[in-house]
Design an enzyme around this catalytic site. Structure first.
Site, PDB file in Angstrom:
ATOM      1  CE  LYS A   1      -4.022  -2.065  -0.170  1.00  0.00           C
ATOM      2  NZ  LYS A   1      -4.271  -3.249   0.531  1.00  0.00           N
TER       3      LYS A   1
HETATM    4  C1  LIG Z   1      -5.526  -4.183   0.964  1.00  0.00           C
HETATM    5  C2  LIG Z   1      -7.007  -3.996   0.981  1.00  0.00           C
HETATM    6  C3  LIG Z   1      -7.793  -4.317   2.091  1.00  0.00           C
HETATM    7  C4  LIG Z   1      -7.274  -5.095   3.263  1.00  0.00           C
HETATM    8  O1  LIG Z   1      -6.245  -4.498   3.905  1.00  0.00           O
HETATM    9  P1  LIG Z   1      -5.495  -5.309   5.079  1.00  0.00           P
HETATM   10  O2  LIG Z   1      -4.737  -4.232   5.775  1.00  0.00           O
HETATM   11  O3  LIG Z   1      -4.623  -6.311   4.403  1.00  0.00           O
HETATM   12  O4  LIG Z   1      -6.542  -5.925   5.919  1.00  0.00           O
HETATM   13  C5  LIG Z   1      -9.118  -3.972   2.101  1.00  0.00           C
HETATM   14  N1  LIG Z   1      -9.691  -3.387   1.040  1.00  0.00           N
HETATM   15  C6  LIG Z   1      -8.992  -3.098  -0.078  1.00  0.00           C
HETATM   16  C7  LIG Z   1      -9.681  -2.415  -1.211  1.00  0.00           C
HETATM   17  C8  LIG Z   1      -7.631  -3.416  -0.151  1.00  0.00           C
HETATM   18  O5  LIG Z   1      -6.943  -3.173  -1.268  1.00  0.00           O
END
Ligand SMILES: *Cc1c(COP(=O)(O)O)cnc(C)c1O
Length: 375
Positions: free
Chosen positions: A183
């Protein structure tokens, strides 16, 4: 597989190492002052009253639903064009995800289709700011208000996004963020939520750590005092170690966003000339957070394009094949192809290209050359 042109590369380095070293030198590794500092800065960044740091965006979404007393028998409207975590959080809370199709040119939840999906059981709308572009929150907020629904934003892609003057969390009940490995802000695994609702924040704080009235750090700093468990909570607290990794990155957000925008413009310029490749559009008065750079491949089968790129040493991903067509969702809710045609059309054509702030512009050209050749 190792790729000559990687799909993603993080930019963590010396500043993060030093910050983690400072936590190692202190007695508190778990949720303490570093987390509190991160929360204050993150709330400030998003222009919201409160931020709560947790272990994942999935956890942040789950906690938001729990804090709003959404559970068994309740329905939550969301998008099938997302990572499975969005729907899973709804099911973790015991509620039922109700999907609504998306806009063809952004992939975001189509606000015009939401009202017809509202039933007496609907409790919340859970939009996803896909790829980093915010949904039409003005329309969604109007619907939520008219029907007395909560509005929980999945802003996993959208720390930096703004639309019509509002950031994630400023129009919703809560907005949830991910600091997963790929991210825009990352600590490997982590998450946060923001809210302007102080009573809800207090409830979320309790739910984040077993419903306990005191944290371990408080006990270590102020001496042992008896604590109580007042509600049934969960174990979602972020540690000082993750918060330390996040803090230095916050200073790089503006420069990294500028880099992402430059790379996205370069991709768009190169791809505009290619017949059979489409890019998603950015709505007016919107700052796109540019988490991913997805294209739609019309000219040849998308999976053939994946093969050419991977064989040429280019890392790619698909964000996303629609959630309702996963085996679990088909078997549990009886979904069949054809139910959400726009999301399904995107799911068959979409392809995310290599994209990260320090990606050399030459790599964008190399990727585009390979795509042109494949066409
Ligand atoms: C990465 C992601 C999540 C989950 O994030 P985590 O921190 O891994 O729980 C949820 N929604 C979207 C759209 C994502 O890309």
């Amino acid at each position: 597989m190792s790729f000559r042109i990687p799909f993603f590369r993080h930019d963590l380095g010396e500043p993060e190492l030093q910050a983690v070293g400072e936590v190692f030198a202190s007695p508190i590794l778990t949720t303490g002052q570093t987390v509190a500092t991160f929360e204050a800065r993150f709330a400030d960044l998003l222009g919201c009253r409160h931020a709560l740091a947790v272990t994942s965006c999935t956890g942040a979404l789950h906690l938001s639903l729990l804090a709003l007393d959404i559970g068994p028998g309740d329905e939550v409207i969301t998008t099938p064009m997302t990572f499975i975590a969005t729907a899973n959080a709804i099911m973790e809370a015991g509620a039922t995800p109700v999907f609504v199709d998306v806009e063809p040119d952004t992939g975001n939840l189509d606000a015009a289709l939401v009202e017809q999906a509202i039933t007496p059981r609907t409790r919340a709308i859970l939009p996803v700011h896909l790829y980093g572009q915010m949904c039409d929150m003005n329309a969604l907020r109007a619907l939520a208000r008219a029907h007395g629904l909560a509005l929980i934003e999945d802003a996993a892609h959208c720390v930096e996004g703004v639309r019509e003057g509002f950031r994630p969390g400023q129009t919703g009940t809560t907005a949830c963020f991910s600091f997963y490995a790929t991210k825009n802000l990352t600590c490997g695994e982590g998450g946060a939520l923001v809210t302007n609702d102080t009573a809800l924040y207090e409830k979320l704080r309790l739910l984040r750590l077993h419903g306990m009235t005191a944290t371990g750090a408080e006990r270590a700093e102020k001496g042992y005092r008896h604590w109580d468990m007042t509600v049934m909570g969960w174990k979602y607290n972020m540690s000082n170690i993750e918060a330390a990794i996040l803090l230095p990155q916050m200073q790089r957000i503006p420069a990294n966003l500028e880099r992402r925008h430059r790379l996205a413009r370069l991709y768009e310029e190169r791809l505009a000339a290619m017949k059979g490749i489409r890019c998603f559009v950015t709505r007016p008065d919107t700052t796109h957070a540019r988490h991913l750079f997805p294209i739609l491949v019309d000219a040849i089968p998308r999976d053939a394009m994946i093969q050419v790129l991977q064989e040429s040493g280019v890392g790619v991903a698909v964000n996303y094949r629609p959630v309702h067509l996963t085996r679990y969702m088909r078997e549990t809710f009886g979904y069949r192809p054809g139910r959400f045609p726009v999301a399904e059309a995107i799911g068959e054509r979409v392809l995310s290209l290599p994209f990260f702030p320090h990606m050399p512009p030459e790599m964008v050209h190399q990727v585009c050359d390979i795509i042109a050749e494949a066409l």
